[in-house]
Write an enzyme that holds these catalytic residues in place. Sequence first.
Site, mmCIF file in Angstrom:
data_model
loop_
_atom_site.group_PDB
_atom_site.id
_atom_site.type_symbol
_atom_site.label_atom_id
_atom_site.label_comp_id
_atom_site.label_asym_id
_atom_site.label_seq_id
_atom_site.Cartn_x
_atom_site.Cartn_y
_atom_site.Cartn_z
ATOM 1 N NE ARG A 151 28.898 -52.859 -2.458
ATOM 2 C CZ ARG A 151 27.879 -52.995 -1.639
ATOM 3 N NH1 ARG A 151 26.832 -53.735 -1.972
ATOM 4 N NH2 ARG A 151 27.892 -52.426 -0.450
ATOM 5 C CE LYS A 210 8.829 -61.802 -19.453
ATOM 6 N NZ LYS A 210 7.450 -61.345 -19.140
ATOM 7 C CD GLU A 233 2.080 -67.462 -25.239
ATOM 8 O OE1 GLU A 233 1.439 -66.469 -25.617
ATOM 9 O OE2 GLU A 233 3.318 -67.474 -25.101
#
Length: 348
Positions: free
Chosen positions: A139, A172, A237
């Site tokens: 697993r 993320k 940014e």
Amino acid sequence: MISVSRLLSPQFHAIPRSFVKMSASSATQISHRSVAIKPPSHPTYDLKAVINLALAEDAGHTGDVTCMATIPFDTEVEAYFLAKEDGIVAGIALAEMIFEQVDPSLKVEWMRKDGDYVHKGLKFGKVSGNAHKIVVSERVVLNFMQRMSGIATLTKLMADAAYPARILETRKTAPGLRLVDKWAVLIGGGKNHRMGLFDMVMIKDNHISAAGGIVSAIKSVDEYLKQKNLEMDVEVETRTLEEVKEVLEYVGGSETRLTRIMLDNMVVPLENGDVDTTMLKDAVELINGRFETEASGNVTIETVHKIGQSGVTFISSGALTHSVKALDISLKIDTELALEVGRRTKRA
């Protein structure tokens, strides 16, 4: 095209086990050339400890009580890796590391390597040895491989569609799995963004707001890096064409460490499902090759091709890692029964 007979009786090739030597203060080092794509380097990430943590959360204080109750300890078996979906396989090198940590005597053989295409119903690997050790590893191996293969599969689709722009992931990632997730992106043909907060200056909206404006933020970064004698890439940014112009005006008259300009949410979604990239193209034209450019926001498998034609250097997508669908892979001792069930459920 691979024939049915070859699927049922594949030719396996023994690949010597790949082993990662790491400590909390050392970067990842792969000791054998059999690793198709090495993991990205990280100064503190301990991959061996991550594997041990995954094994420990399964074993607890007792170990595998079902194995101990049902299988004589000296039982030897062979188990086969089966693809239940089409996609790009990833995590083969990591699977080798897990088997090594559980039992170095386990023999692992593969007919595919990281980054290769697998199709539904394909036997692409085999592990043989002590049954207890194989089932204990199963697993943990599959959890890593399925997630990594899902990331690699989506990355491959996005990277191909984005060309000539390069596809990047973001930070993320699943907590604790940063290096593993970013490794899967490399296997899928993407390029890594920064590994963390430590290896690149990335001036984002909150930095800009807290610093009192975009020019003030860049100027502070330039001064800080010079004072600390640091050499690293710097990205800022921008959210509007006015901000792009502010940045270009500042760098036109100042010595700067800036290397890349992010063009955030300059891809505008339309009601018909298409996107308008006019603003993005205008920004790229303003920058005119003076800096790398990165498009971010509204990036999907449906929109990435059009974004890639805008002239940007990179396209970043958090979806590569934060919304990944695992690729279905299994490890079976009785493969004929598994294939029979798979055919019945349309998964083989």
